[in-house]
Design an enzyme around this catalytic site. Structure first.
Site, PDB file in Angstrom:
ATOM      1  N   LYS A  83      79.969  47.772  32.408  1.00  0.00           N
ATOM      2  CA  LYS A  83      81.311  47.462  31.890  1.00  0.00           C
ATOM      3  C   LYS A  83      81.634  48.447  30.766  1.00  0.00           C
ATOM      4  O   LYS A  83      80.874  48.567  29.794  1.00  0.00           O
ATOM      5  CB  LYS A  83      81.302  46.019  31.377  1.00  0.00           C
ATOM      6  CG  LYS A  83      82.652  45.365  31.284  1.00  0.00           C
ATOM      7  CD  LYS A  83      82.436  43.879  30.966  1.00  0.00           C
ATOM      8  CE  LYS A  83      83.706  43.152  30.709  1.00  0.00           C
ATOM      9  NZ  LYS A  83      83.466  41.816  30.125  1.00  0.00           N
TER      10      LYS A  83
HETATM   11  C1  E4P Z   1      86.268  39.697  30.556  1.00  0.00           C
HETATM   12  O1  E4P Z   1      85.458  40.387  31.109  1.00  0.00           O
HETATM   13  C2  E4P Z   1      86.169  39.269  29.159  1.00  0.00           C
HETATM   14  O2  E4P Z   1      84.815  39.004  28.894  1.00  0.00           O
HETATM   15  C3  E4P Z   1      86.923  37.996  28.869  1.00  0.00           C
HETATM   16  O3  E4P Z   1      87.666  37.555  29.982  1.00  0.00           O
HETATM   17  C4  E4P Z   1      87.683  38.000  27.602  1.00  0.00           C
HETATM   18  O4  E4P Z   1      88.300  36.753  27.441  1.00  0.00           O
HETATM   19  P1  E4P Z   1      88.895  36.275  26.036  1.00  0.00           P
HETATM   20  O5  E4P Z   1      90.156  37.033  25.783  1.00  0.00           O
HETATM   21  O6  E4P Z   1      89.163  34.815  26.214  1.00  0.00           O
HETATM   22  O7  E4P Z   1      87.846  36.567  24.994  1.00  0.00           O
END
Ligand code: E4P
Length: 214
Positions: A83
């Protein structure tokens, strides 16, 4: 639409996997920090539970650092997906990794041109953050629709992974908008099967049955 759970909590991942409909897992540095555990150790544990894509986010913000971290993480298990942020260094790392056959999840996507650039770089997944866009008074779903339209118009194969999902309405909107994947906190997954009429109906079926046969 595929379903990923967005957490680094092993109990939540096991509970989600037990449902039999879980396709993958996303993690990020904040989620790992919440667990207070070594990132590599937790990723190895997650990959023992889930065979689908497990996203491991880099901490480095420069190309060399991202590539070095990616090299370590991909050794953990075959289903690790690297990622990376939708930045210039992230796109460069995405292209290099894609050329080596390594799958990437391009995160922190907040506008459609980022999604276009990462698709050109060969990203496996792109993660537009719906909830965080809603948080600043805009409509996160607009971004999902724009990316879907752009990818379909040009035939890009990058999967649209709707992220930062906060409630079941986001899930329904993503399903109808044609997102390929949605990643959601375990609490939201629990909410996906809830309806008061299901509970009332079940109670009545059981009461009627008990009245007739007990
Ligand atoms: C996605 O990969 C992220 O980890 C996640 O969806 C972020 O979500 P949040 O905005 O609720 O922290």
């Amino acid at each position: 639409m595929e379903l990923y759970v967005d957490t680094a909590n092993l109990d939540e991942i096991k509970k989600a996997a037990d449902l039999g409909v879980l396709d993958g897992v996303t993690t990020n540095p904040s989620l790992i920090a919440k667990e207070g555990i070594d990132y590599g150790e937790r990723l190895a544990e997650i990959c023992e539970v889930v065979s689908g894509p497990v996203s491991a986010e880099v901490i480095a913000t420069d190309y060399q650092g991202m590539m070095a971290e990616a090299a370590t993480r991909i050794g953990i298990a075959e289903n690790i997906v690297i990622k990376l942020p939708c930045t210039a260094d992230g796109v460069r790392a995405c292209k290099s990794l894609a050329d080596q056959g390594v799958r990437t999840n391009m995160t922190l996507c907040f506008q459609p041109l980022q999604a276009w650039m990462v698709a050109k770089a060969g990203a496996f997944l792109v993660s537009p953050f719906i909830g965080r866009i809603d948080d600043i008074g805009q409509d996160g779903m607009d971004l999902i629709h724009q990316i879907r339209q752009a990818y379909d118009a040009h035939g890009y194969q990058t999967k649209l992974l709707a992220a930062s999902i906060r409630h079941p309405k986001h899930m329904l909107d993503c399903l109808l908008a044609g997102a390929d994947v949605a990643t959601v906190p375990y609490k939201v997954i629990e909410g996906l099967l809830k309806h008061p009429l299901t509970d009332i109906g079940l109670e009545k079926f059981l009461a009627d049955y008990a009245k007739a046969f007990s």
